[in-house]
Design a protein around this motif. Sequence first.
Motif, PDB file in Angstrom:
ATOM      1  N   GLY A   1       3.625  12.878 -16.669  1.00  0.00           N
ATOM      2  CA  GLY A   1       2.739  12.125 -16.606  1.00  0.00           C
ATOM      3  C   GLY A   1       3.139  11.125 -17.490  1.00  0.00           C
ATOM      4  O   GLY A   1       3.703  10.735 -18.131  1.00  0.00           O
ATOM      5  N   ALA A   2       1.737  10.427 -17.798  1.00  0.00           N
ATOM      6  CA  ALA A   2       1.766   9.166 -18.493  1.00  0.00           C
ATOM      7  C   ALA A   2       1.175   9.024 -19.618  1.00  0.00           C
ATOM      8  O   ALA A   2       0.747  10.315 -19.595  1.00  0.00           O
ATOM      9  N   ALA A   3       2.156   8.604 -20.902  1.00  0.00           N
ATOM     10  CA  ALA A   3       1.889   8.351 -22.022  1.00  0.00           C
ATOM     11  C   ALA A   3       1.832   7.004 -23.034  1.00  0.00           C
ATOM     12  O   ALA A   3       1.705   7.091 -23.979  1.00  0.00           O
ATOM     13  N   TRP A   4       0.997   5.983 -21.993  1.00  0.00           N
ATOM     14  CA  TRP A   4       1.567   4.384 -22.464  1.00  0.00           C
ATOM     15  C   TRP A   4      -0.337   4.277 -22.428  1.00  0.00           C
ATOM     16  O   TRP A   4      -0.227   2.943 -23.363  1.00  0.00           O
ATOM     17  N   ALA A   5      -1.219   4.642 -22.474  1.00  0.00           N
ATOM     18  CA  ALA A   5      -2.470   4.365 -22.396  1.00  0.00           C
ATOM     19  C   ALA A   5      -2.954   4.323 -24.300  1.00  0.00           C
ATOM     20  O   ALA A   5      -4.453   4.036 -24.420  1.00  0.00           O
ATOM     21  N   THR A   6      -2.659   5.395 -24.561  1.00  0.00           N
ATOM     22  CA  THR A   6      -2.986   5.808 -25.980  1.00  0.00           C
ATOM     23  C   THR A   6      -1.739   5.601 -27.082  1.00  0.00           C
ATOM     24  O   THR A   6      -1.006   5.701 -26.701  1.00  0.00           O
ATOM     25  N   PRO A   7      -2.321   5.684 -28.343  1.00  0.00           N
ATOM     26  CA  PRO A   7      -1.138   5.800 -29.729  1.00  0.00           C
ATOM     27  C   PRO A   7       0.042   6.950 -29.555  1.00  0.00           C
ATOM     28  O   PRO A   7      -0.739   7.711 -28.737  1.00  0.00           O
ATOM     29  N   PRO A   8       1.144   6.537 -29.927  1.00  0.00           N
ATOM     30  CA  PRO A   8       2.224   8.217 -29.774  1.00  0.00           C
ATOM     31  C   PRO A   8       1.330   9.397 -30.175  1.00  0.00           C
ATOM     32  O   PRO A   8       1.048   9.104 -30.963  1.00  0.00           O
TER      33      PRO A   8
ATOM     34  N   PHE B   1      -7.607   2.444 -29.941  1.00  0.00           N
ATOM     35  CA  PHE B   1      -6.688   3.105 -29.459  1.00  0.00           C
ATOM     36  C   PHE B   1      -5.720   2.795 -29.172  1.00  0.00           C
ATOM     37  O   PHE B   1      -5.042   2.624 -27.669  1.00  0.00           O
ATOM     38  N   PRO B   2      -4.855   2.117 -29.242  1.00  0.00           N
ATOM     39  CA  PRO B   2      -4.108   0.914 -28.676  1.00  0.00           C
ATOM     40  C   PRO B   2      -2.962   1.585 -28.337  1.00  0.00           C
ATOM     41  O   PRO B   2      -2.536   2.442 -28.365  1.00  0.00           O
ATOM     42  N   ALA B   3      -2.553   0.797 -26.868  1.00  0.00           N
ATOM     43  CA  ALA B   3      -1.740   1.158 -26.503  1.00  0.00           C
ATOM     44  C   ALA B   3      -0.562   1.333 -26.293  1.00  0.00           C
ATOM     45  O   ALA B   3      -0.561   0.485 -27.613  1.00  0.00           O
ATOM     46  N   ARG B   4       0.787   1.807 -25.976  1.00  0.00           N
ATOM     47  CA  ARG B   4       2.638   1.520 -26.948  1.00  0.00           C
ATOM     48  C   ARG B   4       2.469   0.536 -26.447  1.00  0.00           C
ATOM     49  O   ARG B   4       3.666   0.872 -25.667  1.00  0.00           O
ATOM     50  N   HIS B   5       2.830  -0.977 -27.568  1.00  0.00           N
ATOM     51  CA  HIS B   5       3.256  -1.599 -26.562  1.00  0.00           C
ATOM     52  C   HIS B   5       4.900  -1.939 -26.308  1.00  0.00           C
ATOM     53  O   HIS B   5       5.304  -2.738 -25.208  1.00  0.00           O
ATOM     54  N   ARG B   6       5.249  -1.088 -27.527  1.00  0.00           N
ATOM     55  CA  ARG B   6       7.244  -1.356 -26.671  1.00  0.00           C
ATOM     56  C   ARG B   6       7.234  -1.015 -25.485  1.00  0.00           C
ATOM     57  O   ARG B   6       7.763  -0.986 -24.806  1.00  0.00           O
ATOM     58  N   HIS B   7       6.484   0.065 -24.708  1.00  0.00           N
ATOM     59  CA  HIS B   7       6.370   0.564 -23.349  1.00  0.00           C
ATOM     60  C   HIS B   7       5.931  -0.302 -22.101  1.00  0.00           C
ATOM     61  O   HIS B   7       6.042  -0.372 -21.585  1.00  0.00           O
ATOM     62  N   VAL B   8       4.481   0.060 -22.697  1.00  0.00           N
ATOM     63  CA  VAL B   8       3.627  -1.561 -22.210  1.00  0.00           C
ATOM     64  C   VAL B   8       4.248  -2.911 -21.518  1.00  0.00           C
ATOM     65  O   VAL B   8       4.494  -3.465 -20.920  1.00  0.00           O
TER      66      VAL B   8
ATOM     67  N   SER C   1       0.942  -1.209   0.074  1.00  0.00           N
ATOM     68  CA  SER C   1      -0.321  -0.450   0.048  1.00  0.00           C
ATOM     69  C   SER C   1       0.641   1.256   0.171  1.00  0.00           C
ATOM     70  O   SER C   1       0.316   1.918   0.405  1.00  0.00           O
ATOM     71  N   ALA C   2       2.177   0.507  -0.579  1.00  0.00           N
ATOM     72  CA  ALA C   2       3.291   2.323  -0.126  1.00  0.00           C
ATOM     73  C   ALA C   2       2.963   3.606  -0.880  1.00  0.00           C
ATOM     74  O   ALA C   2       2.846   4.137  -0.910  1.00  0.00           O
ATOM     75  N   ALA C   3       2.777   2.683  -2.339  1.00  0.00           N
ATOM     76  CA  ALA C   3       2.403   3.750  -3.535  1.00  0.00           C
ATOM     77  C   ALA C   3       1.812   4.079  -3.925  1.00  0.00           C
ATOM     78  O   ALA C   3       0.609   2.666  -3.372  1.00  0.00           O
ATOM     79  N   ARG C   4       1.125   5.004  -4.594  1.00  0.00           N
ATOM     80  CA  ARG C   4      -0.728   5.950  -5.321  1.00  0.00           C
ATOM     81  C   ARG C   4      -0.469   5.449  -6.442  1.00  0.00           C
ATOM     82  O   ARG C   4       0.312   5.681  -6.709  1.00  0.00           O
ATOM     83  N   LEU C   5      -1.651   4.080  -6.823  1.00  0.00           N
ATOM     84  CA  LEU C   5      -1.530   4.049  -8.308  1.00  0.00           C
ATOM     85  C   LEU C   5      -2.727   4.979  -9.210  1.00  0.00           C
ATOM     86  O   LEU C   5      -3.572   5.178  -8.463  1.00  0.00           O
ATOM     87  N   MET C   6      -2.760   4.331 -10.279  1.00  0.00           N
ATOM     88  CA  MET C   6      -3.684   4.888 -11.309  1.00  0.00           C
ATOM     89  C   MET C   6      -3.732   3.650 -12.255  1.00  0.00           C
ATOM     90  O   MET C   6      -2.709   3.149 -12.204  1.00  0.00           O
ATOM     91  N   ALA C   7      -4.584   3.780 -12.223  1.00  0.00           N
ATOM     92  CA  ALA C   7      -5.158   2.711 -13.435  1.00  0.00           C
ATOM     93  C   ALA C   7      -5.316   3.897 -14.938  1.00  0.00           C
ATOM     94  O   ALA C   7      -7.057   4.761 -15.267  1.00  0.00           O
ATOM     95  N   LEU C   8      -4.853   3.277 -16.385  1.00  0.00           N
ATOM     96  CA  LEU C   8      -5.231   4.406 -17.306  1.00  0.00           C
ATOM     97  C   LEU C   8      -6.112   3.384 -17.886  1.00  0.00           C
ATOM     98  O   LEU C   8      -5.463   3.152 -18.961  1.00  0.00           O
ATOM     99  N   ARG C   9      -7.259   3.938 -18.660  1.00  0.00           N
ATOM    100  CA  ARG C   9      -8.188   3.347 -19.626  1.00  0.00           C
ATOM    101  C   ARG C   9      -7.946   3.115 -20.816  1.00  0.00           C
ATOM    102  O   ARG C   9      -7.226   4.097 -21.214  1.00  0.00           O
ATOM    103  N   VAL C  10      -7.649   2.488 -21.379  1.00  0.00           N
ATOM    104  CA  VAL C  10      -7.450   1.700 -23.239  1.00  0.00           C
ATOM    105  C   VAL C  10      -8.468   1.956 -23.417  1.00  0.00           C
ATOM    106  O   VAL C  10      -9.034   0.826 -23.681  1.00  0.00           O
ATOM    107  N   ALA C  11      -8.379   2.294 -24.752  1.00  0.00           N
ATOM    108  CA  ALA C  11      -9.588   2.508 -25.660  1.00  0.00           C
ATOM    109  C   ALA C  11      -9.714   1.071 -26.685  1.00  0.00           C
ATOM    110  O   ALA C  11      -8.827   1.276 -27.122  1.00  0.00           O
ATOM    111  N   ARG C  12     -11.170   0.564 -26.866  1.00  0.00           N
ATOM    112  CA  ARG C  12     -11.016  -0.227 -27.730  1.00  0.00           C
ATOM    113  C   ARG C  12      -9.943  -0.363 -28.856  1.00  0.00           C
ATOM    114  O   ARG C  12      -8.521  -0.961 -29.620  1.00  0.00           O
TER     115      ARG C  12
END
Lengths: 663, 158
Positions: free
Chosen positions: A152-159, A51-58, A38-49
């Motif tokens: 910020g994060a930029a992984w859940a959408t195309p670049p 709008f593919p996530a950046r596979h090289r990063h994730v 429970s140490a880190a504060r996390l979030m979940a970024l939703r990937v739209a069907r």
Amino acid sequence: MQGPTNPIAGRYAVDVAKPLAGAGGGVSAFSVTDLRSSAARLMALRVARHFPARHRHVQAPFFAIDGLLCPLAHGVGPTIDGDAGYFVICSAPTGAPVSAGLHAWSEQALIEQVLKPVARVLEQLHQRGLTHRGIRPNNVFLPGPGEAVVLGAAWATPPAVDQPALFEPPYSAMCAPECRGEGSIADDVYALGVLLLTLATGHVPNLGANETVSSLRKLEMGSAAALIGTARLPPTVGDLILGMLAEDPDHRPLPSLLLDPASARGRKVAARPPRRAQRPIQVGAMSVANARMLAYALAMQPDAGVHMLRGSAITQWVRRDIGDPALGGRLEELQRFRVSDAPAEDARADATLLMRCVVLLDPLAPMCWRGLCFWLDAIGPALAVARVRSERTHPGAVAPILEDAIAADMIGQWALQRDSNGGSHATREEFRLVRGWLQKRGAAGGPRRLFYGLNPLSPCDSPILSGPWGGHWVATMADLVPALDAAMAANPTGEPIDAEILAFVAARSDRHIEKDINILDGTRDAEDRLLSVLRLLSEFQARFHPYPTLALAAWTVRETPPLLARWQNPRRRAAITERLRGLSAVGILTPMFALLQDTASLEVDRSEVQAVESELARLDLALKGIEGGSQARAAMASRIGQEIAAGLGLTALALALLAAAFG
Amino acid sequence: MSKRAAKAKKEGGGGSLMWMQGLACGVAATLMPGTAVLVAVLLVPGLCALVLDRQPTRPLARCMLLCGLAVAVQPMRSLWDSTQGLEESLRLITNVSILGYAWMAACAGWLMAEVIPLVVRVVLDASSLSHAARLRSARERLVEQWGTTAGGSDPAAQ
């Protein structure tokens, strides 16, 4: 398979009831509970069907960079509004984005709190061969007063899909958001430059009413001049921004250089200013004043551009008004080649001419094909986004344009012309493979295969998996079998495999399975087709999900009567049916398939059938002989009867003679 | 050999046999007129059948003659034990019982030649039907075991 009870990567539970406003930098973000810590504060970024996530990063090995919301895991999470949810888990920002309460920052704060921390992050990404492509005010967070900002994060959408055109260099901004591609670290430096300018002035630069106007202004004046305008900047930051907004990415300072602002400030790259024409030329609705603006206008208005290119106005303008006879001569050469190479009505030849002219006029420009500007590594996301629109027949539809560019090897030609130093070879080789996918016949090839091949994280779009009984997010082969099982459980009368699934499987698996797909594709006979489907399903299960799939097993039992009919011995058939039912209760498909594919048993059955058939033929022949032997029997009876009668007469005569002799 | 030549040879062969038989009868009538008359009268039905029977082996006439001969043995012995003359022969012929027995024996021969083939045919048909029933039963068993796909339709049932 999915739902709130299944945490991502076995530890991250997404709570879709707790959205985190603004934390995703424009992407929907939700609260996450780490079940192990429970140490880190996390979030979940939703990937739209689509709008593919950046596979090289994730999919890259886990990387942790201070000052960046790095991806930790990704996977299927709880559904949202009835649609399957896919999430990228990463650290949650602790402060507000710098876009909230935008004000002018001091030079010291800009260097210490923004430039150096972000440059450090970019340097580490650069070392890993990655880019960020999401540096903008609403995606850079300030944890607290005086603290360094966090990217910020930029992984859940195309670049760069959420980047405002202002924060992108002109060669990226002229593409549709999904067509911008991964770019290079120099593009992140450019965006950082615009961010610094925004924070230094306290407002986002305003270059015009729309993206076209702002891009034309950047191309006309140069990005730095256009963006800075009359703003008064602190001297060090001003010099840095000038370098960071250089037109040529090679002229921008590397992130490592930005870590030492004094050195970076002293680095001056003498870029030749663009030759401005003495008088502008009108291309369609745009008035252009230099070669890069002309390339932009041609790319954006292909019809007007081709019309002008086939005349002599442009070459004359380049020669006389821009004063570049060499460039004019090369344009003229392309025009001559077009005239001699193909008939006048050949639209592809026109598009090729325009593409080559754009490369000549602006070597930094992306590929421009039939009005669509795109970078090569963005073809996958562009095809994915085009699927949302589902308008393949529309004249401006993206997917047919991209497929045409690949099929006609225009990409190879573009790369060859653009990279005169031989760097195009790798690109051409890579796209030879991609072209192979597109040109391949059957379910393992074509546009579907292209889509899945270029989007490794895109989910399968099959209606079987996204029917009214509940959508499934199937991005990997391991997800496919349980999803199919669930779909079959919900709709037992449906088919478990369609062309979309076959294309998905061909893209996600190996050549061995692709061979089976080709066999299935080439099979017209219903029984062989069913057998091929079973072979595929059993292989999927054996290799990717070795757990019981009861619904698929039940479907197999339901569909197999035509296959069981191949056994003609009723007792053997009944025994196999019984064994099949027994195996279906276990839910493992491989032994079921082996049972149905038992060639030895079929051979024995076949030989027995032959024996029975010959025995029946013999019996039939004998019966026919009996039926047709009536006359022969009558003749025989007459002959035998007469012989018996004669024998009796002779006996009587003999007895009479004996009686006469001895009586 | 052509059909006509074969027929001519057959007719020629049959004609010479007929001549030989006629000669033998003539010799017998000349040497033993009593016996010849007695035999001829007692075997009248058989001889008539010999003329009327058109079957190649003349089974009807053969059976009637054999039966007639069997009954004619005793009168012929009586004739030979006596004078062997024509008078004694006529006396025996005019004996109704002797003549009746002889002709009844010929009738019995005719009856046997007609009835026995019928009986044999009935026996053969019964045997065939029994065999066919066994075959049909075996066929039905196979079809029952393997279904209709293994074999065709029952030809005997058509």
